[in-house]
Write a protein that holds these residues in place. Structure first.
Motif, PDB file in Angstrom:
ATOM      1  N   GLN A 157      -7.567  12.632  -0.573  1.00 48.75           N
ATOM      2  CA  GLN A 157      -6.517  12.183  -1.322  1.00 48.75           C
ATOM      3  C   GLN A 157      -5.350  12.980  -0.856  1.00 48.75           C
ATOM      4  O   GLN A 157      -4.065  12.194  -0.833  1.00 48.75           O
ATOM      5  N   LEU A 158      -5.211  13.937  -0.531  1.00 55.42           N
ATOM      6  CA  LEU A 158      -4.140  14.801   0.116  1.00 55.42           C
ATOM      7  C   LEU A 158      -3.436  13.706   1.417  1.00 55.42           C
ATOM      8  O   LEU A 158      -2.373  13.350   1.629  1.00 55.42           O
ATOM      9  N   ALA A 159      -4.604  13.297   2.227  1.00 52.21           N
ATOM     10  CA  ALA A 159      -4.110  12.684   3.516  1.00 52.21           C
ATOM     11  C   ALA A 159      -3.512  11.190   3.178  1.00 52.21           C
ATOM     12  O   ALA A 159      -2.542  10.604   3.459  1.00 52.21           O
ATOM     13  N   ALA A 160      -4.029  10.695   2.096  1.00 55.04           N
ATOM     14  CA  ALA A 160      -3.724   9.349   1.601  1.00 55.04           C
ATOM     15  C   ALA A 160      -2.061   9.509   0.851  1.00 55.04           C
ATOM     16  O   ALA A 160      -1.389   8.460   0.966  1.00 55.04           O
ATOM     17  N   GLN A 161      -1.802  10.606   0.253  1.00 52.39           N
ATOM     18  CA  GLN A 161      -0.676  10.881  -0.351  1.00 52.39           C
ATOM     19  C   GLN A 161       0.500  10.649   0.863  1.00 52.39           C
ATOM     20  O   GLN A 161       1.606   9.966   0.720  1.00 52.39           O
ATOM     21  N   SER A 162       0.132  11.124   2.101  1.00 48.48           N
ATOM     22  CA  SER A 162       1.229  11.330   3.117  1.00 48.48           C
ATOM     23  C   SER A 162       1.297   9.753   3.782  1.00 48.48           C
ATOM     24  O   SER A 162       2.198   9.643   4.494  1.00 48.48           O
ATOM     25  N   THR A 163       0.395   9.018   3.303  1.00 46.23           N
ATOM     26  CA  THR A 163       0.612   7.631   3.660  1.00 46.23           C
ATOM     27  C   THR A 163       1.470   6.645   2.963  1.00 46.23           C
ATOM     28  O   THR A 163       1.492   5.396   3.203  1.00 46.23           O
ATOM     29  N   ARG A 164       1.782   6.978   1.694  1.00 46.53           N
ATOM     30  CA  ARG A 164       2.419   6.255   0.654  1.00 46.53           C
ATOM     31  C   ARG A 164       3.895   5.868   1.346  1.00 46.53           C
ATOM     32  O   ARG A 164       4.432   6.581   2.244  1.00 46.53           O
ATOM     33  N   ARG A 165       4.320   4.806   0.674  1.00 48.11           N
ATOM     34  CA  ARG A 165       5.681   4.243   0.768  1.00 48.11           C
ATOM     35  C   ARG A 165       6.503   3.864  -0.212  1.00 48.11           C
ATOM     36  O   ARG A 165       5.900   3.821  -1.523  1.00 48.11           O
ATOM     37  N   ASP A 166       7.878   3.918   0.145  1.00 44.71           N
ATOM     38  CA  ASP A 166       8.592   3.392  -1.158  1.00 44.71           C
ATOM     39  C   ASP A 166       8.212   2.186  -1.683  1.00 44.71           C
ATOM     40  O   ASP A 166       7.812   1.094  -1.000  1.00 44.71           O
ATOM     41  N   ALA A 167       8.060   1.879  -3.051  1.00 43.70           N
ATOM     42  CA  ALA A 167       7.470   0.841  -3.606  1.00 43.70           C
ATOM     43  C   ALA A 167       8.439   0.133  -4.631  1.00 43.70           C
ATOM     44  O   ALA A 167       8.308  -1.053  -5.134  1.00 43.70           O
ATOM     45  N   ILE A 168       9.930   0.194  -4.509  1.00 41.69           N
ATOM     46  CA  ILE A 168      10.559  -0.093  -5.233  1.00 41.69           C
ATOM     47  C   ILE A 168      11.015  -1.564  -5.142  1.00 41.69           C
ATOM     48  O   ILE A 168      10.977  -2.356  -6.112  1.00 41.69           O
ATOM     49  N   ASP A 169      11.119  -2.041  -3.980  1.00 39.19           N
ATOM     50  CA  ASP A 169      11.083  -3.451  -3.433  1.00 39.19           C
ATOM     51  C   ASP A 169      10.027  -4.226  -3.843  1.00 39.19           C
ATOM     52  O   ASP A 169       9.894  -5.446  -4.641  1.00 39.19           O
ATOM     53  N   ALA A 170       8.811  -3.548  -3.780  1.00 40.15           N
ATOM     54  CA  ALA A 170       7.409  -4.471  -4.289  1.00 40.15           C
ATOM     55  C   ALA A 170       7.598  -4.738  -5.682  1.00 40.15           C
ATOM     56  O   ALA A 170       7.145  -5.636  -6.321  1.00 40.15           O
ATOM     57  N   LEU A 171       7.980  -3.526  -6.415  1.00 44.03           N
ATOM     58  CA  LEU A 171       7.865  -3.718  -7.844  1.00 44.03           C
ATOM     59  C   LEU A 171       8.918  -4.732  -8.333  1.00 44.03           C
ATOM     60  O   LEU A 171       8.603  -5.499  -9.385  1.00 44.03           O
ATOM     61  N   ARG A 172      10.146  -5.104  -7.567  1.00 39.84           N
ATOM     62  CA  ARG A 172      11.123  -5.946  -8.019  1.00 39.84           C
ATOM     63  C   ARG A 172      10.403  -7.657  -8.042  1.00 39.84           C
ATOM     64  O   ARG A 172      10.810  -8.576  -8.562  1.00 39.84           O
ATOM     65  N   GLY A 173       9.334  -7.616  -6.993  1.00 41.04           N
ATOM     66  CA  GLY A 173       8.760  -8.958  -6.968  1.00 41.04           C
ATOM     67  C   GLY A 173       7.683  -9.103  -7.880  1.00 41.04           C
ATOM     68  O   GLY A 173       6.828 -10.074  -7.662  1.00 41.04           O
ATOM     69  N   ALA A 174       7.234  -8.265  -8.881  1.00 38.14           N
ATOM     70  CA  ALA A 174       5.907  -8.194  -9.854  1.00 38.14           C
ATOM     71  C   ALA A 174       6.131  -9.470 -10.655  1.00 38.14           C
ATOM     72  O   ALA A 174       7.032  -9.694 -11.111  1.00 38.14           O
ATOM     73  N   ARG A 175       4.850 -10.151 -10.747  1.00 36.59           N
ATOM     74  CA  ARG A 175       4.881 -11.368 -11.673  1.00 36.59           C
ATOM     75  C   ARG A 175       4.429 -11.297 -12.915  1.00 36.59           C
ATOM     76  O   ARG A 175       4.053 -11.946 -13.713  1.00 36.59           O
ATOM     77  N   CYS A 176       3.996  -9.753 -13.411  1.00 36.73           N
ATOM     78  CA  CYS A 176       3.336  -9.471 -14.517  1.00 36.73           C
ATOM     79  C   CYS A 176       4.034  -8.718 -15.588  1.00 36.73           C
ATOM     80  O   CYS A 176       4.648  -7.949 -15.177  1.00 36.73           O
ATOM     81  N   PRO A 177       3.434  -8.860 -16.696  1.00 36.05           N
ATOM     82  CA  PRO A 177       4.179  -7.694 -17.644  1.00 36.05           C
ATOM     83  C   PRO A 177       3.467  -6.047 -17.111  1.00 36.05           C
ATOM     84  O   PRO A 177       2.481  -5.993 -16.641  1.00 36.05           O
ATOM     85  N   ALA A 178       4.465  -5.268 -17.545  1.00 38.74           N
ATOM     86  CA  ALA A 178       3.951  -3.885 -17.317  1.00 38.74           C
ATOM     87  C   ALA A 178       4.441  -3.097 -18.509  1.00 38.74           C
ATOM     88  O   ALA A 178       5.562  -3.201 -19.176  1.00 38.74           O
ATOM     89  N   VAL A 179       3.676  -1.701 -18.832  1.00 36.26           N
ATOM     90  CA  VAL A 179       4.120  -0.757 -19.521  1.00 36.26           C
ATOM     91  C   VAL A 179       4.250   0.520 -18.561  1.00 36.26           C
ATOM     92  O   VAL A 179       3.272   0.834 -17.725  1.00 36.26           O
TER      93      VAL A 179
END
Length: 249
Positions: A157-179
């Motif tokens: 999990q620690l290794a996975a954390q270091s591979t994450r990337r900024d997701a804001i642009d992907a969120l703008r393209g979401a097609r579904c409801p969210a809470v």
């Protein structure tokens, strides 16, 4: 006469945070009829975890993710937005890792490598709760869950954390409801993180939960249950009706 079929209840893929397992969701009242699939976080790469999430069920589904679990959902959304019918996101951050986070994760991994996993659990404990020194029974509950996850999964999990990337642009393209749920006293992922997520999503509701820290499903399970019920009602409104069914001949 043909009749319009009722869509089957969508599966809920439930993804915990670091050092968490299905015990995190024990008090959440998942809506009846929806299959619930619990995902484990045992791979050292966010992309691999996202692929695991997408392969855990067939067809469209709703993701319920906390912290690292929500980050995995962000990556899955970038890869297959058409599969995700709803997002319940809590206690998380859509930004790229900061240098001090990378340093902290390397230090934790080093401690685990030295056989000091218990020290890592104690380091993470204060950030899980709305107060630095939670009641002893709550602290013990967290320790039991973290030790059930174990040092091997923790290092992944620690290794996975270091591979994450900024997701804001992907969120703008979401097609579904969210809470988007935020504990008002979450020191790890404060409310402004969640405001940024909700502002990026085209169809999001932001809910700030009073007097709650990072582990919302433990600290305010009724708020999580209510948010999930309301989200699924919105998802049902957006789903196309099932094709007409014809009586057997």
């Amino acid at each position: 006469m043909p009749r319009t079929g009722v869509p089957r209840p969508l599966p809920l893929v439930v993804v915990p945070g670091m050092l968490c397992d299905p015990a995190l969701w024990a008090e959440v009242d998942f809506p009846e009829g929806h299959p619930v699939v619990h995902l484990e976080l045992g791979m050292p790469d966010i992309g691999a975890l996202a692929d695991d999430l997408l392969s855990s069920v067939s067809g469209p589904f709703v993701v319920v993710g906390l912290s690292l679990g929500a980050i995995v959902a962000f990556e899955a959304l970038q890869r297959s937005p058409e599969r995700i019918a709803g997002l319940c996101l809590m206690s998380t951050n859509a930004g790229a890792p900061r240098p001090e986070q990378h340093a902290a994760w390397r230090a934790m991994d080093g401690l685990i490598g030295e056989g000091r996993f218990a020290d890592v659990v104690e380091q993470t404990l204060p950030g899980m709760f709305p107060v630095p020194r939670p009641p002893s029974e709550q602290a013990q509950r967290y320790r039991r869950m973290a030790h059930a996850v174990g040092p091997g999964a923790a290092r992944a999990q620690l290794a996975a954390q270091s591979t994450r990337r900024d997701a804001i642009d992907a969120l703008r393209g979401a097609r579904c409801p969210a809470v988007v749920l935020s504990g008002s006293r979450d020191a790890l992922c404060p409310p402004h993180f969640h405001r940024a997520i909700a502002e990026a999503l085209p169809d999001a509701e932001l809910r700030e939960v009073p007097d709650a820290g990072h582990l919302l499903p433990w600290q305010q399970p009724s708020a999580v249950s209510e948010a999930l019920r309301d989200l699924l009602a919105r998802v049902r409104e957006t789903r196309p009706p099932a094709p007409p069914s014809h009586p057997a001949r």
